[in-house]
Each structure stands twice: as C-alpha cells, then as structure tokens.
Design an enzyme around this catalytic site. Sequence first.
Site, PDB file in Angstrom:
ATOM      1  N   ASP A 102       9.091   2.844  -1.208  1.00  0.00           N
ATOM      2  CA  ASP A 102       7.819   2.333  -0.728  1.00  0.00           C
ATOM      3  C   ASP A 102       6.834   2.397  -1.911  1.00  0.00           C
ATOM      4  OD1 ASP A 102       5.756   1.346   0.780  1.00  0.00           O
ATOM      5  OD2 ASP A 102       6.139   2.620   2.514  1.00  0.00           O
TER       6      ASP A 102
HETATM    7  C1  BGC Z   1       3.790   0.165   3.068  1.00  0.00           C
HETATM    8  C2  BGC Z   1       5.008  -0.722   3.162  1.00  0.00           C
HETATM    9  C3  BGC Z   1       4.736  -2.038   2.469  1.00  0.00           C
HETATM   10  C4  BGC Z   1       4.343  -1.760   1.028  1.00  0.00           C
HETATM   11  C5  BGC Z   1       4.099  -3.016   0.205  1.00  0.00           C
HETATM   12  C6  BGC Z   1       3.269   0.266   1.649  1.00  0.00           C
HETATM   13  O1  BGC Z   1       2.062   0.937   1.594  1.00  0.00           O
HETATM   14  O2  BGC Z   1       4.109   1.440   3.570  1.00  0.00           O
HETATM   15  O3  BGC Z   1       5.362  -0.904   4.494  1.00  0.00           O
HETATM   16  O4  BGC Z   1       5.852  -2.862   2.537  1.00  0.00           O
HETATM   17  O5  BGC Z   1       3.157  -0.990   1.030  1.00  0.00           O
HETATM   18  O6  BGC Z   1       2.957  -3.669   0.568  1.00  0.00           O
END
Ligand code: BGC
Length: 765
Positions: free
Chosen positions: A293
């Site tokens: 993530d």
């Molecule tokens: C979120 C993810 C997301 C990623 C990219 C993160 O903060 O937890 O679900 O895909 O950002 O935007």
Amino acid sequence: MKTLLLTATAVAALVAGAMPCASSAIDPSAATVQSQAIPEQATRRADALIARMTLDEKAGQVSQLFMFGDPATFEAGVRSGSTGALLFVTDPAVINRLQKVAVEESRLGIPLLFGYDVIHGLRTIFPVPIGMAASWDPPALERGQAVAAAEARASGIHWTFAPMLDITRDPRWGRIVEGPGEDPYLGAALARAAVRGFQGDHVGAPGHIIAGPKHFAVYGASEGGRDYDGVFVSDSQFYNTYLPPFAAAVEAGAGNIMSAYMELNDIPAAANDWLLTDVLRRQLGFNGFVVSDANGVKNLVAQGFAVDEADAAARSLSAGNDLEMAFGSAANATLADAVRSGRLDVAVLDEAVRRILVAKIRMGLFETPYVDESRTEAVLSAPAHKQAALEAAERSLVLLTNEGGVLPLAPGAHRRVAVIGPTADSVDDTLGSWVFVAKAEETVTIAEGVRRRLGDTVQVTTAPGVQLRRGTPSMFEMFKPAAPAWSEEQARAEFDRAVTAAASADLVVVVLGEGALMSGEGASRVSLDLPGEQMRLVEAITASGKPVVAVLTNGRPLNTAPLSAHVPAILEAWYPGTQGGTAVARALFGDVNPGGKLPVTWPRSAGQIPIYYSHNTTKDAANQGTRYWDEPSTPLFPFGYGLSYTEFAFTDISVGRAAVALGEPVTVTATLTNNGARAGDEVAQLYIHQRNGRAARPVRELKGFERVTLQPGESRQVRFVLTEAELRYWNAAERDWVLDPAVFDVWIGGDSQAPLSTSFTVVGR
Ligand code: BGC
C-alpha cells in the site's frame, strides 16, 4: 468420530468456496475458474531481460511512484530505469509521454506499468462497493467493473487497486464503504465477479486491466474501527471469515494483490512472510505480483519493525512484497546496495522483478505500450456506460422502511415537491469517494433526478438545509478543498430556507446521510448517528405535517431509528453514482421496485459493535437479544434484509436426501412466490448451522443466494447445492480444514432471520 481432513491442495478451492457445484446459475460459488498458469514464454522473455539488467535497474522495476505534480520531474527516473511503475496519472497524453521516455529513452526500453484507483468507475461512476454488495448481484458488479476497465484502459491505465475485499464487522471503520460488507460467502462471490469484470477472461484481455484485490489481509478488523490501527484476529477468524474473498479472487485469476498497511497479530502485513508467502503463494497458489500500500514499505520503520528504509525494503521484499508503492522516492532503491553488500540474495530480487515483468508482458505492453488518445473520449462518454451505471444503481437500492406502503409515490399526485437535505443536490455526495475523473455535468443528483422524473408541470425545489462537515479534515481534501464552513448567520438562513421550501411543498423528500468523505479511507467515526444538524432539520420539516419520505446517501450503516420516528419510509441509496438521481427517482415513483439487501448487519448504536449475524451459539441463547440492560442486543435491521413494493413468500423447503455421506453434495430447494401486485426482485438466501462437531459453529452462515425477478403471482423453485466447500470450516484444534459429520439446519428465505427451515445429516465414514 470419523472425520475428513482436507489436503493442502484442496485448500485454495475450499477457502474460495468454489468446489464444483451442480447449479451454476443458482450458486455463485460455481463461477468459471480462470487459468492461473503463467505462459512459459512470458517467463522466458522476462528472464532474458533480467539477465541484461543492472542491479539498479532491477531495484527500479520494483519501485512504483505516485505521479503528483509536473510529469517532467518524473522523466529522469523513468529514463534511468529507477522507476518501473507509476500511479495516479489518468491523462492519456501524459501516460503516452512518460511511456515514450521508458520505451524509447531508457537503456532496456522496458515499458512502465500505470496503476490507478479505479474503484467504482473511472468517469462513469457506479454505486460504491458497499452499494454494489447490496445488489447481491455479482453479474451486475462484473458488468460495472468491465465498464470501469474499458474506460481505464482507454485512458492508458493498465491496472487497478481494486476490488477491496476486506470483510468488516465494524461500521465505525470508514472503509466499510469500499468493501463487500461482513460476510465471507457474499464477499467471495463478489470478489470473483469483480476480478472477471476488471480483467476479462485472462490478464491482458483487450479493453481490460489487471485487478488488484486489497488489502491483504484483515485490514477491516482494525482495533476500535480506527483506520490503520493494528489487527488481532485468531487463525480461525482469519481462515473462516477474512480469507475467503481473497481466495476467490486468486482463484479467479487476479494478477495482483496489495498488501495491507497494518500489523496482523503484531507482524506488519507488508513484511509478513507467513501472510504473503505461506498463505498467499503456497496455500492459495497466487502467482501474480504483490504491491505494497502507499508508503507501506517505508512505514515499516514507523511501525517499529524495521531499523531504517534499507532494512524495510530488504525484509518486505524477502517476505514476498514484490513492488513498493511510494510517494517521492522508493525505499526499494536501496535493494541494489543490499545485494552488493551481500545482505540480500539477488535471486529474491530477480523473482520480484520477474513477476512484474511478466505482468507487463502479459498486458502486451512491449508490443503496444501506448494508448490511442483519439479513442479515449468516445469510450469515456459512451451512452452504454451510463445505462449500465443506471441499472447498477437501481439494483443497489435497499428499502429500509415503508410504513403503510407510502412508497412508491404516485408521479402525478403532487404539484410541488421539495427535495431537501445536505446531499440532495450535491454532485460529490451522489458519487462517493475515490472519484477524481467524473464530470459534474454528467452526474444526476437526487434533486435533479426527481426534477427530470416529474417533468415541467411539477415544481421541484431543493435546498441543503444544513451543512455536513467532518471534525477533522479528510486527506482527500488535498485534491479538492472542502467548502468553507457556513457562518452562524448563513446556517440559520439556509435552515430557514429549507424549512420554508418544505412547508410550501405538498411532498418532501429528505435526502440525508453522510458526505462522500465521511466514509472511506481515514474516515472512522465513533457514532453511527446522522451527523450534524440533520435530525433537527427533519424535526422542523416534519412538524408541518407534510408527507415526508427519506433517502439516505452514506457508506456505512447509520442509526436510522430517530429518523423512523418522524418519517414512514427510508430508501437506502448509498452513494449511487453518475446516474444515482435517476435511479432513486425511478424507485421513489415506482418505475423500479427496490430489491437490494443489506450486506451488513445494521446496528442500533455503535455500542453494539461488533455485531454480525454469524456469531456462535452461546450460553443462554434464548436471551441472545437481551445481553445489554440498556438496549436490545439485536440489530436494527438484520444482515440480508430489504423490503420490496411487493410481497414475497418462501414455502416448501426440502432437501434432496435427509442423510448424506461426508463429502457428498446436498440439494436444497424451496418455492418462492410473488404474492403482491407488482413485479419485483427477491434475493433468496440459504443459511446453514452445524449443530455440533469439533468446534462451536455460527448460528447461521450464508451458503447460497440468488436474486430472482418474479411477476405478480409468479412462483419459482430456487435450488442450491451444498458441497464440501460450503460445509467445511477451518478448525483451530486441528489447525486445518475439516468436515464434521453432524446434523445441519438449513434455512431459505429473504434475510438472515428467515424462519423456513429443514435439516439434513452428514454421516461419518
Ligand atoms: C489506500 C489504497 C489505495 C492507495 C493508492 C492508499 O492510501 O490505502 O487503498 O489503493 O492509497 O491510492
């Protein structure tokens, strides 16, 4: 007692609930399974490239950066090969420009992989995932995600960070809006559908993108519902509750998985070898690539796990996290030095690089790196996409209350209609979170939908009445700042304007709930009450005695009991998307009959959390509903619940055979009849309970469902087949999947409290 222990090879299929089943139309677990095999030629081609890559180029292939700001500032990294993938670019011209640098100006010409959060549409926005879960209609979800994929691919995007498959039993957690709800069986069926929708029938299918189920794993059980906080679950909960949707997604061929932010039982998911290697690769057989993530690798330092970024990068990669998603710079850049210093085996780095190159090869990026910009707009504005979004929104609506059958409203019966409430005419709150590319002018708000439905001869007015504001800002306000807070004077004037508009109408539709950024990432709450002054507005409006019905826009269960004290009907619309207002108006005025069902238990108050239907049988079960002395311990609405404008009845439940041997399938049927005067949809739901065995089992567990459309007076037999996949469970004493010989109760009905039941016996060998 002779029982069956299941072999490890059967585990993936069993966790996924995808054992062969006689009736694929009825049992969503019987979906076609895609081939998992990586084409040999893709691996050979990746290996040939790896043989020519420097260590720094390899470290670059496992580094993905957010592209915020001027694209030119990313060119040097792309040219040198230190950036292998980007995210957050949606402009096809920018994508092509950066891709050109990668393909024509970098030493090896390896194309970039572009990822993006295509969560519930790109430009054409579908209901938020919890809303699509409420449709209990996997094919509708698949169609929606296929539209999302087509728009993304036409924009140059290759891969989405979706579906979010985090089961949650805590509606304080804001990300409940992004997921399938509380149930592993429903979650698994939706997982398969979403993966197929995004990817088509294989990774690299034309007009499709790679699916990236997230967040692996158990992110939905953060303590106190506080986003990002640690998770402590037993292995039994892990395998029985949280894993099945991921297992289903892997089995459906998902090309990517995103590791979660938080620690699972103290070990951060992004560097959790057991999770990413033992479970994901060995037990589930996943052979795609794992991405962290955002900043998930660097976070390992903040989490008190890694010494520094170099330690974080080496340990995360070694645990099975192939690609790092990062802001600014990647910790994975240190991996070249880690190999040079002997700290990391180059084979581990090569394996991660291979997985990413294979994804690029399977997506055809070496042959077709660029997107045809001349086609983009036609795809993004396709009328068929809007039609699909309308149908999806209609199917996601859940009728929560309808006292005296006030709904549907007669379209010609009112001359002046007021559509009042903070989300009534708000584009953002019609669309929900993770929406950055949609167009305001293509969005039909609820007020606008009512206006269009009623036509010029009816006067439709709208006013927000109150303003919805979070206590602390949302991280997404960096993309679009929140509107300034109303002054006290303005707040008074807006309130009065709304009450006056309502008083001069002969029908009022109040549209209440939460603003789009009140659920989603970083959007946890301690209360489930309607936020702000909304109830005061309802009280002022209903005091006039005008007929009032309510529509909710929200991403989590809310305590609607106070609202029900004032209004006879509540239609749950979630955040219904681009065509949401049209769908809601069509439901209010009877053009469509709401048929959605709750994918989560609806608590009375936050103090009941966690509350979910599939709890175990316990001591003093008869008093299960009076565990608290200050409030019933039963939900406000049960899991699977939803009303209709017509009346359905389930009768004649029967099992094919009253006794079967361990491992043999059981057929269960019932008759479903539409006894009302309108056509409508009912979701036939099958629940089981194992009476005894080597573990205490839940009072009920969903093990089959089918959304059925019936004309007035029409009857149909629903038929479900229970196989090993439905009857097995992971047993904490055996530390394995088991099937117990036992008596099983089975119910078929319209929600998780359905009364119609029978039983069958599974006999040991
Ligand atoms: C979120 C993810 C997301 C990623 C990219 C993160 O903060 O937890 O679900 O895909 O950002 O935007």
